[in-house]
Enzyme design. Structure first.
Site, mmCIF file in Angstrom:
data_model
loop_
_atom_site.group_PDB
_atom_site.id
_atom_site.type_symbol
_atom_site.label_atom_id
_atom_site.label_comp_id
_atom_site.label_asym_id
_atom_site.label_seq_id
_atom_site.Cartn_x
_atom_site.Cartn_y
_atom_site.Cartn_z
ATOM 1 N N SER B 46 -4.324 -2.014 -1.165
ATOM 2 C CA SER B 46 -4.214 -3.243 -1.949
ATOM 3 C C SER B 46 -2.763 -3.361 -2.381
ATOM 4 C CB SER B 46 -5.164 -3.212 -3.146
ATOM 5 O OG SER B 46 -5.324 -4.528 -3.641
ATOM 6 N N GLU B 47 -2.174 -4.533 -2.193
ATOM 7 C CA GLU B 47 -0.716 -4.653 -2.272
ATOM 8 C C GLU B 47 -0.152 -4.461 -3.680
ATOM 9 O OE1 GLU B 47 -2.806 -6.979 -1.220
ATOM 10 O OE2 GLU B 47 -2.250 -9.001 -1.843
ATOM 11 N N ASN B 48 -1.010 -4.465 -4.699
ATOM 12 C CA ASN B 48 -0.507 -4.205 -6.042
ATOM 13 C C ASN B 48 -0.180 -2.725 -6.261
ATOM 14 O OD1 ASN B 48 -3.429 -4.056 -5.876
ATOM 15 N ND2 ASN B 48 -3.423 -3.594 -8.045
ATOM 16 N N GLY B 49 -0.409 -1.880 -5.231
ATOM 17 C CA GLY B 49 0.110 -0.514 -5.334
ATOM 18 C C GLY B 49 -0.895 0.602 -5.216
ATOM 19 N N SER B 88 4.844 -0.632 -1.555
ATOM 20 C CA SER B 88 3.611 -1.227 -1.061
ATOM 21 C C SER B 88 3.896 -2.279 0.010
ATOM 22 C CB SER B 88 2.855 -1.861 -2.238
ATOM 23 O OG SER B 88 1.600 -2.316 -1.832
#
Lengths: 233, 207
Positions: B46-49, B88
């Site tokens: 998930s691109e938020n980390g 990320s």
């Protein structure tokens, strides 16, 4: 000789004392996750306006940076996503606030670049779209557009744990943009849930070295709000 | 019969190779996280980390600092890792993510995607979508086949502003699975009972 540690402040208002109208402010957090709650509340009490704010979401549904957005303190915003933030979407469509939407990966890399001394970089992200308008295009293996570094006067970020030199440890996905913003701003203000003495965080576990932090204080009354609570059962 | 969202998710999962990495977009694709069989050993990014999302947390394990890019609470599995947004998106832009599954407003036969704004009316912003479509090894769009007005969202050419050009590998809707080849949509599979004419795709854009 014993001198006072110049990095350690008592609270958000004292740490933000020299933030002035018209300045550029970075604010960490993804949605409401990892936002600098104490600093944002302090901004609602300060007499500042015409701020340029760089933050992924500019708060959400009345919370976070929306508190100062609805006080008309924000003139311009850089962000990647306004979904779930009707206060910003309305002001964007009516042109009350100038909004520059930046693809999230380009957004984070522009901030990182500023902190790392990189002036600009080429990326395929956004080529052929509205956000490429007016930008230099160069052909590598694929066409790429030139994106420039994003700097700020101040960054307000939150960490779970920090020591008096400013070394930081973030919890889970609360890290997001915060270490990058800390590197990109002239003055980085950090609020922490636990302020500890130097040496109490193992050097192996430091996510952001304190060299990037100018001010730090022990925060209080954290809400750590959840936007969408979804559970297994 | 048109597929349900869960059946669509299961169709998408059939394309995943074991031990691959997958990024799931906000909205419809998030249901995939709950459907992936654990023995596929897929790492969800998930691109938020975070890498290693396992689905929903138990009530007693909810953490306000553990969320996905849709800002929903999540759980992680053994082997998971946390990182900042730049790293990320380096994973994405650097071509290290095998698949991304995103929602869509329009997809066209030239492999273009539109999914971030309706000029003058609605702006959600692109979030990470422009990076994801340009960086992931394979881009799968999971969306409703028709707009609210009953018009097919698979078009000869997108009318809405682009998210990315020449990036879409596969489209999964409740009607079937389609592969845009640059000139037209090839039909890979149709849901049981769905006929070609039910698709309402412009004949010039249907292979």
């Amino acid at each position: 000789m014993n001198t006072k540690n110049p990095k350690v402040y008592t609270d958000a208002l004292s740490a933000l004392h020299d933030l002035k109208s018209g300045m550029t402010l970075m604010s960490g957090g993804f949605g409401l996750c990892g936002i600098a709650e104490n600093c944002i509340d302090a901004l609602t009490m300060m007499d500042v306006k015409d701020l340029t704010v760089i933050s992924n979401n500019i708060g959400n549904s009345g919370r976070g940076l929306v508190k100062i957005l609805i006080q008309d303190k924000i003139k311009k915003a850089y962000c990647s996503y306004v979904g779930g933030n009707p206060d910003l979407e309305v002001r964007m469509l009516s042109k009350q606030v100038e909004v520059e939407l930046v693809p999230q990966g380009t957004f984070s890399e522009r901030i990182r670049a500023a902190g790392m001394g990189i002036r600009a970089f080429y990326t395929p992200t956004g080529h052929g779209t509205l956000i490429a308008e007016g930008k230099e295009v160069k052909m590598f293996d694929r066409p790429c557009i030139l994106e420039t570094a994003l700097h700020a006067d101040f960054a307000i970020i939150k960490a779970q744990r920090g020591d008096t030199f400013g070394n930081l440890w973030f919890k889970e996905t609360a890290r997001n943009f915060s270490p990058l913003m800390a590197m990109a701003a002239k003055t980085t203000i950090v609020e922490v849930e636990e302020l500890v003495e130097v040496g109490e965080i193992d050097p192996h576990d430091i996510h952001l070295p304190g060299i990037f932090v100018q001010r730090i204080f022990q925060g209080k009354n954290y809400k750590n709000e959840i936007e969408f609570l979804v559970t297994e059962n | 019969m048109a597929w349900t969202n869960i059946e669509m998710a299961d169709e998408v999962i059939k394309f995943f190779k074991p031990y691959s990495s997958v990024n799931l977009g906000i909205g419809m694709p998030t249901v995939i996280a709950e459907r992936i069989p654990s023995d596929l050993n897929i790492m969800i990014h998930s691109e938020n980390g975070v890498m290693g999302v396992s689905g929903r947390p138990k009530k007693e394990n909810v953490s306000p600092t553990l969320i996905n890019a849709g800002k929903e609470t999540i759980a992680v599995k053994a082997g998971a890792s946390f990182f900042d947004s730049s790293l990320s998106f380096g994973m994405i832009r650097g071509g290290h993510i095998d698949y991304c599954v995103l929602g869509g407003m329009e997809v066209d036969a030239k492999r273009n995607l539109a999914n971030w704004m309706v000029p003058g009316k609605k702006v959600t912003g692109m979030g990470g979508a422009m990076d994801l479509v340009n960086g992931s090894k394979q881009v799968i769009i999971m969306m409703n086949h028709f707009s609210k007005d009953g018009v097919a969202k698979l078009l000869p050419l997108c009318k809405l502003p682009f998210t990315g050009l020449d990036v879409v590998d596969l489209v999964v809707t409740e009607m079937g699975i389609f592969k845009p080849n640059g000139k037209a949509f090839e039909i890979i599979k149709l849901a049981d009972g769905v006929e070609k004419e039910d698709l309402k795709i412009d004949p010039s854009a249907l292979f």
